[in-house]
Design a protein around this motif. Structure first.
Motif, PDB file in Angstrom:
ATOM      1  N   ALA A  22      -3.590   0.376   0.459  1.00 59.42           N
ATOM      2  CA  ALA A  22      -2.375  -0.364   0.798  1.00 59.42           C
ATOM      3  C   ALA A  22      -2.571  -1.226   2.040  1.00 59.42           C
ATOM      4  O   ALA A  22      -2.039  -2.335   2.125  1.00 59.42           O
ATOM      5  CB  ALA A  22      -1.220   0.624   1.018  1.00 59.42           C
ATOM      6  N   THR A  23      -3.351  -0.721   3.006  1.00 55.20           N
ATOM      7  CA  THR A  23      -3.635  -1.508   4.211  1.00 55.20           C
ATOM      8  C   THR A  23      -4.401  -2.775   3.844  1.00 55.20           C
ATOM      9  O   THR A  23      -4.111  -3.857   4.360  1.00 55.20           O
ATOM     10  CB  THR A  23      -4.444  -0.666   5.222  1.00 55.20           C
ATOM     11  N   ALA A  24      -5.367  -2.650   2.957  1.00 52.41           N
ATOM     12  CA  ALA A  24      -6.124  -3.818   2.503  1.00 52.41           C
ATOM     13  C   ALA A  24      -5.208  -4.813   1.804  1.00 52.41           C
ATOM     14  O   ALA A  24      -5.294  -6.030   2.034  1.00 52.41           O
ATOM     15  CB  ALA A  24      -7.249  -3.380   1.565  1.00 52.41           C
ATOM     16  N   ILE A  25      -4.302  -4.314   0.964  1.00 51.51           N
ATOM     17  CA  ILE A  25      -3.363  -5.186   0.255  1.00 51.51           C
ATOM     18  C   ILE A  25      -2.428  -5.879   1.237  1.00 51.51           C
ATOM     19  O   ILE A  25      -2.220  -7.093   1.192  1.00 51.51           O
ATOM     20  CB  ILE A  25      -2.542  -4.373  -0.772  1.00 51.51           C
ATOM     21  N   GLY A  26      -1.859  -5.089   2.168  1.00 53.17           N
ATOM     22  CA  GLY A  26      -0.904  -5.641   3.130  1.00 53.17           C
ATOM     23  C   GLY A  26      -1.510  -6.705   4.013  1.00 53.17           C
ATOM     24  O   GLY A  26      -0.928  -7.779   4.200  1.00 53.17           O
ATOM     25  N   PHE A  27      -2.695  -6.442   4.551  1.00 51.45           N
ATOM     26  CA  PHE A  27      -3.337  -7.408   5.439  1.00 51.45           C
ATOM     27  C   PHE A  27      -3.831  -8.634   4.676  1.00 51.45           C
ATOM     28  O   PHE A  27      -3.849  -9.744   5.221  1.00 51.45           O
ATOM     29  CB  PHE A  27      -4.485  -6.751   6.197  1.00 51.45           C
ATOM     30  N   SER A  28      -4.219  -8.458   3.409  1.00 50.37           N
ATOM     31  CA  SER A  28      -4.632  -9.604   2.606  1.00 50.37           C
ATOM     32  C   SER A  28      -3.452 -10.522   2.329  1.00 50.37           C
ATOM     33  O   SER A  28      -3.563 -11.755   2.422  1.00 50.37           O
ATOM     34  CB  SER A  28      -5.243  -9.125   1.280  1.00 50.37           C
ATOM     35  N   LEU A  29      -2.309  -9.928   1.992  1.00 46.45           N
ATOM     36  CA  LEU A  29      -1.104 -10.725   1.767  1.00 46.45           C
ATOM     37  C   LEU A  29      -0.708 -11.476   3.030  1.00 46.45           C
ATOM     38  O   LEU A  29      -0.336 -12.655   2.984  1.00 46.45           O
ATOM     39  CB  LEU A  29       0.051  -9.819   1.315  1.00 46.45           C
TER      40      LEU A  29
END
Length: 261
Positions: A22-29
């Motif tokens: 989720a951290t990877a998804i959030g920071f990518s967004l």
């Protein structure tokens, strides 16, 4: 009993693994969406259609605040972090003052700017040369931490137009369980611009995105940020003919107020 303990540990590990994803998804967004839209589209439109520099900076700061608010909503929804503000009404009433906070995590500026639509920030001068961030900093008219002859007039102008300046006087993220050490920049600006200081204490447990910690080094439990808007320090209490001594005394008091309790 052993089976229950094993299942509990397994669930904690699964939750930790999910928060890494989720951290990877959030920071990518945030990086690809927020920065891309603000930098390449919205801020370029502002430079074309809003010629007044002060008005353009105010709109840019409002835009950054909204994007941070959206980002925090996403990361909270994904279960990456939780956060709570205390005494936020006091902060909303502040104008022409310094907002001084401790700096335990990479998310500190994001959290504070999300609730301060008009928020000038002191930034490292080297960031102006950053290909992605430099344009955002210039459009928002953030204040580079440079020599006093250039920095102080910029600060004074910001405070005169009902702005407020966010400063992390440690200069870098603090290290858990170590005494914080403040630079005297915040004290000098407050004294020379005769601006009151609003204190903000940020707590994060377990530690997350601290200095020298990788983004994927996610703790077993979900980090919780507790942000408390504290007292306002009248600068009149420190004004004297000896500015160097006053800056030293004020920095000492700020260190006490920003240190973990």
């Amino acid at each position: 009993m052993d089976d229950k303990l094993t299942i509990k540990r397994l669930l904690i590990k699964i939750n930790q693994f999910w928060r890494i994803i989720a951290t990877a998804i959030g920071f990518s967004l945030f990086g690809l969406g927020g920065l891309f839209f603000l930098w390449l589209i919205w801020f370029n439109l502002l430079r074309i259609f809003v010629w007044n520099k002060t008005q353009r900076a105010i709109i840019a700061q409002y835009s950054i605040s909204l994007s941070f608010k959206l980002f925090l909503w996403i990361v909270k929804l994904l279960g990456i972090i939780s956060y709570q503000f205390n005494g936020l009404d006091k902060l909303k009433q502040d104008k022409h003052c310094l907002v001084v906070a401790n700096h335990p995590s990479l998310l500190d500026f994001v959290l504070l700017a999300s609730v301060m639509p008009r928020c000038d920030c002191m930034v490292k001068e080297s960031l102006l040369k950053n290909f992605f961030i430099g344009g955002i900093i210039k459009t928002a008219d953030y204040i580079p931490n440079t020599e006093a002859s250039r920095m102080l007039p910029h600060c004074q102008q910001t405070l005169t137009t009902d702005g407020r300046i966010l400063i992390f006087p440690e200069g870098t993220r603090s290290i858990p369980n170590e005494k914080i050490k403040l630079q005297r920049g915040a004290a000098n600006i407050a004294l020379r611009c005769q601006a009151d200081i609003r204190i903000i204490n940020i707590e994060c447990w377990p530690p997350f995105l601290i200095k020298q910690q990788k983004w994927y080094d996610v703790p077993l439990k979900k980090p919780v940020f507790n942000i408390t808007v504290g007292e306002k320090i009248p600068i009149s209490n420190y004004l004297s003919e000896n500015l160097a001594l006053s800056a030293r005394e004020l920095t000492y008091d700020l260190t006490l107020k920003l240190s973990p309790k």
